[in-house]
Design a protein around this motif. Structure first.
Motif, PDB file in Angstrom:
ATOM      1  N   TRP A   1       0.859  -1.177   0.000  1.00 18.31           N
ATOM      2  CA  TRP A   1       0.000   0.000   0.000  1.00 18.31           C
ATOM      3  C   TRP A   1       0.896   1.227   0.000  1.00 18.31           C
ATOM      4  N   SER A   2       0.571   2.188  -0.823  1.00 22.48           N
ATOM      5  CA  SER A   2       1.306   3.455  -0.826  1.00 22.48           C
ATOM      6  C   SER A   2       0.959   4.240   0.438  1.00 22.48           C
ATOM      7  N   ARG A   3       1.767   5.238   0.717  1.00 21.54           N
ATOM      8  CA  ARG A   3       1.499   6.110   1.862  1.00 21.54           C
ATOM      9  C   ARG A   3       0.117   6.736   1.740  1.00 21.54           C
ATOM     10  N   SER A   4      -0.266   7.112   0.524  1.00 20.13           N
ATOM     11  CA  SER A   4      -1.583   7.734   0.337  1.00 20.13           C
ATOM     12  C   SER A   4      -2.711   6.726   0.564  1.00 20.13           C
ATOM     13  N   THR A   5      -2.508   5.472   0.188  1.00 19.38           N
ATOM     14  CA  THR A   5      -3.521   4.445   0.453  1.00 19.38           C
ATOM     15  C   THR A   5      -3.681   4.234   1.948  1.00 19.38           C
ATOM     16  N   VAL A   6      -2.562   4.200   2.669  1.00 17.89           N
ATOM     17  CA  VAL A   6      -2.614   4.060   4.126  1.00 17.89           C
ATOM     18  C   VAL A   6      -3.355   5.256   4.731  1.00 17.89           C
ATOM     19  N   SER A   7      -3.053   6.439   4.255  1.00 15.63           N
ATOM     20  CA  SER A   7      -3.704   7.652   4.759  1.00 15.63           C
ATOM     21  C   SER A   7      -5.208   7.619   4.522  1.00 15.63           C
ATOM     22  N   VAL A   8      -5.617   7.210   3.336  1.00 17.51           N
ATOM     23  CA  VAL A   8      -7.046   7.114   3.012  1.00 17.51           C
ATOM     24  C   VAL A   8      -7.720   6.082   3.926  1.00 17.51           C
ATOM     25  N   ALA A   9      -7.068   4.937   4.132  1.00 18.41           N
ATOM     26  CA  ALA A   9      -7.624   3.902   5.005  1.00 18.41           C
ATOM     27  C   ALA A   9      -7.761   4.414   6.428  1.00 18.41           C
ATOM     28  N   GLU A  10      -6.742   5.089   6.924  1.00 14.76           N
ATOM     29  CA  GLU A  10      -6.770   5.587   8.300  1.00 14.76           C
ATOM     30  C   GLU A  10      -7.776   6.712   8.498  1.00 14.76           C
ATOM     31  N   SER A  11      -8.104   7.409   7.445  1.00 16.39           N
ATOM     32  CA  SER A  11      -9.079   8.499   7.560  1.00 16.39           C
ATOM     33  C   SER A  11     -10.513   7.992   7.420  1.00 16.39           C
ATOM     34  N   GLY A  12     -10.689   6.695   7.196  1.00 16.86           N
ATOM     35  CA  GLY A  12     -12.030   6.120   7.130  1.00 16.86           C
ATOM     36  C   GLY A  12     -12.698   6.259   5.790  1.00 16.86           C
TER      37      GLY A  12
END
Length: 91
Positions: free
Chosen positions: A37-48
């Motif tokens: 997962w890219s950093r942006s994918t992780v960020s999107v996942a963590e933001s719900g």
């Protein structure tokens, strides 16, 4: 609160507890899912803002040394879970 929001919150909290960066977490997820997962994918996942498959929840739990049940358990004080249809489930 939507399921994706509190799962994302739990991911972020546990990743922080482990001192893991988003990049490191994304790489470790890739080991189990076949693609990092890219950093942006992780960020999107963590933001719900991302839904999760069952395989992803198992991989996430493994990487974060927790259980899928913990990821899916609403935090204290959450009385309703909002579903995609607009219906709410009482907790």
């Amino acid at each position: 609160m939507r399921v994706e929001q509190y799962v994302g919150q739990r991911i972020r909290e546990r990743r922080d507890e482990l001192g893991m960066t988003q990049e490191e977490y994304g790489r470790q997820i890739g080991h189990w899912l076949g693609k990092p997962w890219s950093r942006s994918t992780v960020s999107v996942a963590e933001s719900g803002k991302r839904a999760f498959t069952a395989a992803e929840l198992v991989a996430i739990a493994h990487v974060l040394d927790t259980s899928p049940a913990h990821l899916l358990t609403p935090p204290a004080g959450i009385g309703e879970i909002d579903m995609p249809s607009g219906a709410s489930v009482q907790t």
